[in-house]
Each structure stands twice: as C-alpha cells, then as structure tokens.
Design an enzyme around this catalytic site. Structure first.
Site, PDB file in Angstrom:
ATOM      1  N   HIS A 182      -4.435   4.076  -4.268  1.00  0.00           N
ATOM      2  CA  HIS A 182      -3.008   2.967  -4.227  1.00  0.00           C
ATOM      3  C   HIS A 182      -3.077   1.521  -5.113  1.00  0.00           C
ATOM      4  CE1 HIS A 182      -4.023   0.204  -0.507  1.00  0.00           C
ATOM      5  NE2 HIS A 182      -3.851  -0.578  -1.356  1.00  0.00           N
ATOM      6  N   ASP A 243       3.817  11.938   4.972  1.00  0.00           N
ATOM      7  CA  ASP A 243       2.973  11.973   6.443  1.00  0.00           C
ATOM      8  C   ASP A 243       1.023  11.670   5.694  1.00  0.00           C
ATOM      9  OD1 ASP A 243       5.218  11.617   7.863  1.00  0.00           O
ATOM     10  OD2 ASP A 243       5.025  13.209   8.902  1.00  0.00           O
ATOM     11  N   SER A 319      -8.254  -5.009   0.335  1.00  0.00           N
ATOM     12  CA  SER A 319      -7.621  -3.353   0.247  1.00  0.00           C
ATOM     13  C   SER A 319      -8.843  -2.651  -0.490  1.00  0.00           C
ATOM     14  CB  SER A 319      -5.805  -2.625  -0.295  1.00  0.00           C
ATOM     15  OG  SER A 319      -5.061  -3.434  -0.110  1.00  0.00           O
TER      16      SER A 319
END
Length: 386
Positions: A182, A243, A319
């Site tokens: 991400h 998911d 992150s």
C-alpha cells in the site's frame, strides 16, 4: 600462628569467591550455549520451500499515479473474518502470486506464475490462535527512539530505510528493499511518486562548529537512491476492499545501484508460539516522531495463516517495516535474525457499527518466501531454505 591463620582465611575466602564466580560463569555459559536440541532454544523451523516460477510476462497499460499513498489501511475483515475465508485453490494461489512490475521508465508488465511443490490442502492449519484485544496507544508508550550513530548506523537498525512516499522498509538484499504494497499501490493504481520512488539511507551526522542549533543536529539526513523496479503481487492489486487483499500487502523494490550496508536475511514466519517469548520486533520512521528511528518489541497476539496481529505501538510512517525475530539456525549452528513479516499498519475494522483497531503484519509464508526470494536472487536454486 596468627599470621598463618590469617593467610589461611584469605586463601579460603579467595577459593570460595573463585568457586562462586566459577558457578556463575558456568550458569551463564549454560544459558548461552544451550544445546540446539533443547526445548528452551528457539529454533528456526525447517520447512520445505515450494517453487514459484514465472511462466509468462506481458506488457500492460502505463499507470496513472493519481492518488497519494495512504499510510493507514482500512478493511472490513478482521481476524475472525479472515479465519472464515474459503481455502484458496491451487489456481487461486497462482493468480494471487502472479505479479506486476513497475519500471522507473513508467513501463508496466504483468507476470503469470506456476507453483510447484506446494500442497494446497495443508494451507490453513493454524493451532493455538488467540483472540486479540483492541489496541490503542494509551498510558505508557512502549516505543524507543534510537539515538546515537553507534546504534543508528549499525546492524540491525541500519537495515531500516525510508521511502519517499512516507513509509518505511527493510534491506533484504544488496539492492533490494521489502516494504508494504500500500506504500506504492492503493489496490487500484500506483500512487503518486511510485514511478520516481526513492529509498533513503540514514547518513552519518557531520559534527562541526556551525552545528550549534539543537534542531539542526537532531534532524535526520538521508542519502537517497532511486528505485529501478517495483514488484507487487496480484493478490494485493485485486483490491484492498477484498477480504484476501490484506494477506498480500507486501512489495519488493529493486534499487538502481547497490548499497554498502549489511542487509537482513529473509525467513519463513514461524507460528507465534514458536517465537522467542512469543514476541516480534521492528524499526521504522513513525510520523509522530520526526527525526527519529523508532524501535519496538511486543507480544504477538492472534494469527491466521497469512496475518499476524500484535500489540506493538506504532504510528503511520512505520508501515512497510520488516518484522523480525532472532532464533537459532541448527544447520549453521548460530543465531540469526530474519525478516518474517511486513508491518502493514493499523487495520480499522467496522464490526456492526463499532470500529475496532488492530495492528497487523503480513506473514512471510513458504509461498511468499519463494516468490520474494526469486525476485531477489533471480533463480529458485538459492531459495530452497527458508
């Protein structure tokens, strides 16, 4: 006679002290050099590594680089939800592990892979998983700011790097950095700055007479190296709202030139109960502590086959940090630190209108190890031991 008795007492005291010191030293040696077969010794598990082999590469349309990187990940699927996900088939796994490669020229390619030597029927065999409490930073903040060049520029802290998109990463090769997907891709497209992505290495501070201002001394300085290629698995690209998307929140960056620092080995993630003290650790550049490399260690909590939920305090910016452990390598007969996961960040989950927050790390499974190792080595022969 008195002189002789005094000498005798001195000798006895010295002998007693020597015996005590010898006993203490022996106890320390027993603790340090416990035999590798001992149940007290945390051992790197011996696992069979499958082969993830690229079979076809095709060119794709260039990305648009529309949005800035989001340093917090949102998902509607928490630990219990992930445990209920249908076991992926062999063909599903091949699709998830196929990957895109973004080149610094802007060219984008997609590579389909084949998997060999992996039994999909044993995919979800997790035991001893525990429920995870809601996580917040409150009361005592358990993070440590690493200060002093003797620590910052030495292993293992020197393996932590900063990305120009605002995330952290970990050196896992002479010119390779492991980070979160991400940080470069939002699940739909590559983020702003992904094409001209740079990786920052902490530079030694130059102390001179002019550096009298405390702020200037505390400010970190980086040496930046451009990224040549970025690999992202299709399991992430198929969508962050899916998911299974969180399971594949990792990416590998190949630098344009080699760095000169020691990197950390890649390893297959053991179960939480096999970790030393059931703890994990990682270092990153948290946004709320500018000018600091932040280290933390904490207890691992709940886990699924692909994700590890833990109690480490962290903020956006951390992150992409490599989650690592130090265990005994029985074949080489030595202690080794290995990266066993990637810190994905805070996972916000909406459970019946009640938001809950989790700290999530993506575990390096045998399949992910095989894929990332191939990206680094360029062959599978050097990737047979995790």
């Amino acid at each position: 006679m008195e002189f002789h008795m005094r000498n005798t007492c001195v000798l006895v005291n010295r002998c007693l002290m020597a015996s005590v010191l010898q006993a203490i030293l022996l106890a320390i040696l027993l603790l340090l050099f416990t035999s590798p077969g001992s149940s007290h010794q945390p051992l790197w598990p011996l696992q069979r590594v499958p082969v993830v082999w690229p079979k076809q590469t095709e060119e794709r349309s260039p990305p648009h680089f529309l949005h800035a990187a989001q340093l917090e990940v949102t998902s509607s699927c928490g630990p219990e939800c992930h445990k209920r996900v249908t076991t992926p088939s062999y063909w599903d796994l091949q699709r998830f592990l196929s990957y895109e490669t973004l080149h610094s020229s802007g060219q984008l390619t997609e590579t389909a892979v084949a998997i060999y030597g992996f039994d999909a029927n044993s995919f979800y065999k997790m035991t001893g998983a525990r429920s995870r409490d809601k996580r917040q930073i409150f009361g005592h903040d358990s993070r440590f700011s690493i200060v002093g060049q003797d620590f910052l520029l030495n292993y293992p802290f020197s393996t932590a790097v900063k990305l120009s998109t605002g995330c952290s990463g970990t050196l896992v090769g002479d010119r390779h950095v492991l980070t979160a997907a991400h940080c470069v891709h939002d699940g739909k497209n590559y983020v702003k700055g992904a094409q001209r992505l740079r990786v920052g290495f902490l530079k030694p501070r130059q102390m001179n007479a002019g550096a009298r201002n405390d702020t200037s001394r505390d400010k970190m300085k980086f040496q930046w190296i451009r990224v040549k290629r970025t690999h992202v698995p299709k399991g992430w690209i198929k969508g962050t709202t899916n998911d299974i998307g969180m399971d594949y929140d990792y990416a590998l960056l190949e630098l344009k030139k080699a760095h000169k620092r020691r990197h950390m080995k890649l390893g297959i993630s053991p179960s939480a109960k096999q970790l030393p003290g059931k703890r994990v650790q990682f270092s990153g550049f948290d946004n709320d502590r500018p000018g600091h490399l932040v280290y933390r260690f904490c207890k691992a909590g709940d886990e699924t086959y692909d994700l590890l939920y833990q109690h480490c305090d962290a903020q956006p910016g951390a992150s992409g940090s490599g989650v690592y452990a130090r265990m005994w390598n029985r074949r080489l007969r030595r202690w080794e630190r290995k990266v066993i996961g990637v810190f994905s960040g805070h996972q916000w989950v909406d459970l019946s209108g009640a938001p809950q927050e989790f700290n999530v790390a993506v575990r390096i499974t045998p399949l992910k190890y095989a894929q990332i190792c191939y990206w680094i080595k360029g062959n599978y022969v050097d990737c047979r031991e995790g």
